[in-house]
Design an enzyme around this catalytic site. Structure first.
Site, short mmCIF file in Angstrom:
data_model
loop_
_atom_site.label_atom_id
_atom_site.label_comp_id
_atom_site.label_asym_id
_atom_site.label_seq_id
_atom_site.Cartn_x
_atom_site.Cartn_y
_atom_site.Cartn_z
N ILE A 160 -1.28 -13.49 7.00
CA ILE A 160 -0.78 -12.95 5.71
C ILE A 160 -2.09 -14.11 4.88
O ILE A 160 -2.70 -13.25 4.09
CB ILE A 160 0.28 -12.16 4.82
CG1 ILE A 160 1.29 -11.90 6.29
CG2 ILE A 160 1.01 -12.74 3.95
CD1 ILE A 160 1.10 -10.15 5.52
N ARG A 199 -5.71 -13.13 5.40
CA ARG A 199 -6.07 -12.76 5.13
C ARG A 199 -5.87 -12.92 3.37
O ARG A 199 -7.03 -11.61 2.91
CB ARG A 199 -5.45 -10.93 5.43
CG ARG A 199 -5.92 -10.32 5.52
CD ARG A 199 -7.00 -9.44 5.98
NE ARG A 199 -7.76 -8.18 5.24
CZ ARG A 199 -7.70 -7.83 4.69
NH1 ARG A 199 -8.19 -8.87 3.14
NH2 ARG A 199 -9.05 -7.24 4.12
N GLU A 200 -4.98 -12.76 2.93
CA GLU A 200 -4.96 -12.58 1.34
C GLU A 200 -5.87 -13.41 0.94
O GLU A 200 -6.08 -12.40 -0.54
CB GLU A 200 -3.41 -12.74 1.16
CG GLU A 200 -2.52 -11.76 1.41
CD GLU A 200 -2.96 -10.58 1.02
OE1 GLU A 200 -3.73 -10.30 -0.38
OE2 GLU A 200 -1.98 -9.55 1.48
N SER A 201 -5.99 -14.52 0.60
CA SER A 201 -6.64 -15.73 0.06
C SER A 201 -7.39 -16.77 0.70
O SER A 201 -8.03 -17.11 0.24
CB SER A 201 -5.76 -16.31 -0.42
OG SER A 201 -5.36 -17.28 0.52
N TYR A 260 -6.75 -3.95 6.40
CA TYR A 260 -5.70 -5.25 6.44
C TYR A 260 -4.39 -4.85 7.90
O TYR A 260 -4.46 -6.37 7.93
CB TYR A 260 -4.91 -4.57 5.03
CG TYR A 260 -3.96 -5.99 4.49
CD1 TYR A 260 -4.50 -7.16 3.69
CD2 TYR A 260 -2.36 -5.47 5.12
CE1 TYR A 260 -3.39 -8.21 3.52
CE2 TYR A 260 -1.81 -6.80 4.30
CZ TYR A 260 -2.00 -7.70 3.75
OH TYR A 260 -1.57 -8.92 3.30
#
Length: 657
Positions: A518, A521-523, A625
């Site tokens: 997570i 993928r997010e940052s 995502y």
């Protein structure tokens, strides 16, 4: 002291000495050993820089001026010392500084030190009406006001109108207002006959379609009275696309009116599909739409209706030939037949698609699935075996489908100590790392990007390796991606913030690999990451979500703290997992799209295999995502020779029951 300093900085006798920092050495081949390097800084000089910077930002006394001079002198070759020079010149701008500014800008041309000072200097010179100096320092820019001033000063300097005025078209033809300071130049351009009615209408269209629609009334008044209805019509349709359903508003059914209608109907289909369909059927009887307009409308209708699960979706998708559509349309065409698990139709759709797409793993996977489902086992399994060897979402799906081990295709990047040492000699490299260690990440990334412009491809890969070794994980990830080097798995998927992610994942009894995936993928592990919608930090938490989790208000600064962000992010993952009865696929989709949207999708979903449900998620962003997070989790939890647990679950799972 800032936690970043504690984590990454150690005292050093000399500034930016380069030393071996890792106990382990990676053997690349018989002759090359890849040593990890840590870039060191001088904490004492760092503190002096901060103090000097602080003094420059206020009106200082003579005693403080002496203190500043002493600090400045003590900084010697400190990498960020030029920023003090820049700040001093910015704080005290005057004509007598012209020579010093010229030297500074020449020395740091195109670097992040250049434009802030150059822009301020040009603005100052324009206010002082120093055209000759302005033109000397001017550099081509997207800044409209500075461009206006450059053209105006060029005219005053004797450049002919035949050369200058034609350049104004590009400046004027934008969908937003220009600075009032540009008015004299624009009036001269208009008076010379360059501003035509056609250009005015083009600008109205730009203002309506993505620009500032409040500009339209002004532009409309520039048209002759018999054409002003065009501007008014653009404005009405921009404010409410339902106006296209009133065909009497389009009296001439001209090409210009056709363009307005086409724009409006493509917006209306998202707001009111039934009205849009009804209106367009009538419009086709009276408008002479171009082939391009009809294709664009049909594509917009197909996508909008499919994403809304509208009963007319299949009809509009069928209007689009698979051999002449883009990837997005192919996705929706596949979605419609997958929802029905019509495997013969899946094969038909994939067989007709453009040849260039057929080698892509996504389409090959579904082709293999369809072959197996229609009992063409030998060919289906052969195709699935091809896919299973790839480090990819579909490769991992195929491996679990076949019950075989996955392949990460790991090929570590071999960079020598000499290569890394050489690129660290660039002043921009030193400035980038110094800003990074100061926690000034925006400035650090600017210097990093400039540094990369000075390196060849091999040098950029060395920079990525160096960034990883110094804990600057996001730069390593982005740089490898930009250079197309995807096979160093350790660099692309580092276990950043390992202790904290494992600590809080264990506390929430969730799989740490999921939390790593997570955050990745997010940052890409950028602690100060922010999104256009307001999500902040490592795991990109929305302020309201963070407030609920924290049971109290939180600041952006709070969310930029990695510890805080990981703690709340893992807590949110636990909550979503519980809300979705332990279904990690649904929890992951909820993390991106929001729980309410996922619940609404489930209400419209009949029971189907999880891989189909993922492929038919209505939001492209969420669909991609979920695929990415699942693939990243596989990489983070992978052990050689083992079958992926998460993909094994996906293969066996049904969603919608």
């Amino acid at each position: 002291m800032n936690i970043i300093f504690k984590a990454f900085l150690v005292s050093a006798l000399s500034l930016y000495s380069v030393v071996s920092a890792q106990a382990e050495l990676t053997i690349i081949d018989d002759d090359v050993i890849d040593h990890g390097l840590t870039v060191h800084t001088n904490l004492e000089q760092q503190q002096k820089f901060i103090e000097a910077e602080s003094l420059l930002s206020k009106n200082i006394s003579s005693a403080e001026a002496t203190e500043y001079e002493n600090l400045y002198s003590d900084l010697m070759d400190y990498p960020l010392k030029p920023y003090l020079d820049q700040q001093r010149l910015l704080e005290n701008m005057q004509l007598s500084s012209a020579e010093e500014i010229a030297v500074f800008l020449a020395k740091y041309k195109n670097s992040p030190l250049d434009w802030p000072l150059r822009k301020a200097w040009l603005t100052y010179l324009a206010k002082q009406d120093k055209g000759e100096l302005f033109l000397t320092f001017y550099k081509k820019t997207s800044n409209k006001l500075l461009t206006c001033q450059q053209l105006s000063f060029s005219l005053k300097a004797g450049v002919s109108e035949e050369v200058v005025l034609p350049q104004i078209k590009k400046l004027w033809l934008v969908g937003k207002s220009l600075d009032k300071e540009c008015d004299p130049l624009l009036n001269k351009w208009a008076d010379a006959g360059y501003r035509t009615d056609e250009l005015v209408i083009q600008r109205i269209a730009l203002a309506a379609d993505g620009g500032k629609h409040t500009l339209i009334p002004y532009l409309t008044r520039l048209l002759p009275e018999n054409k002003q209805y065009i501007g008014k019509l653009w404005h009405q349709v921009r404010r409410d696309p339902a106006n296209v359903a009133k065909l009497k508003k389009f009296p001439h059914k001209s090409a210009q009116e056709s363009e307005i209608y086409s724009y409006g109907i493509k917006r209306l289909i998202w707001r009111n599909p039934d009205l849009a369909i009804k209106s367009y059927k009538k419009a086709q009887q009276v408008f002479n739409f171009s082939v391009e307009q009809e294709e664009q409308i049909a594509e917009k209708f197909a996508v909008a209706l499919a994403s809304k699960s509208h009963p007319e979706a299949k009809t509009w998708l069928a209007k689009l030939a698979p051999t002449n559509v883009d990837r997005n349309i192919l996705q929706w065409q596949l979605t419609e037949v997958l929802k029905d698990q019509d495997w013969t139709a899946v094969i038909d759709e994939l067989t007709l698609m453009p040849a260039g797409y057929k080698t892509e793993l996504q389409w090959k996977y579904w082709y293999a699935r369809a072959l197996i489902e229609t009992d063409d086992l030998e060919l289906g399994i052969n195709v699935m075996n091809e896919i299973a060897s790839k480090r990819h979402y579909y490769g991992f799906l195929a491996a679990s489908y076949l019950d075989t081990s996955v392949s990460l295709q790991n090929n570590p990047l071999a960079i020598t100590l000499e290569e890394k040492s050489a690129i660290l000699l660039y002043p921009s490299a030193k400035r980038a790392f110094e800003f990074y260690y100061l926690g000034r990440y925006i400035e650090a990334r600017r210097e990093w990007r400039y540094w990369l412009t000075q390196l060849d491809s091999r040098g950029k890969l060395a920079a990525a390796k160096l960034a990883n070794e110094n804990g600057w994980f996001d730069r390593a990830i982005f740089t490898l991606s930009q250079e197309g080097y995807f096979d160093d798995v350790e660099l692309r998927f580092p276990k950043a913030f390992d202790d904290k992610i494992n600590q809080y994942a264990k506390k929430q009894t969730i799989n740490p690999a999921w939390a790593f995936a997570i955050a990745r993928r997010e940052s890409s592990f950028m602690t100060d990451a922010s999104s256009p919608v307001g999500a902040s930090g490592l795991m990109q938490l929305m302020p309201n979500t963070a407030k609920q989790l924290n049971k109290g208000s939180v600041t952006t600064k709070y969310l930029y703290n990695a510890d805080n962000n990981i703690q709340l992010g893992t807590q949110y993952l636990r909550d979503l997992l519980d809300e979705n009865k332990g279904n990690q696929v649904l929890a992951t989709a909820s993390y991106n799209a929001g729980p309410h949207r996922v619940r609404s999708w489930l209400k419209k979903t009949k029971a189907m295999p999880a891989d189909i449900w993922i492929e038919t998620i209505p939001f492209k962003e969420t669909r991609n995502y979920v695929k990415s997070v699942l693939a990243y989790q596989e990489i983070y939890q992978h052990k050689p020779g083992q079958v992926s647990q998460i993909f094994d679950q996906v293969i066996k799972m049904n969603i919608g029951e």
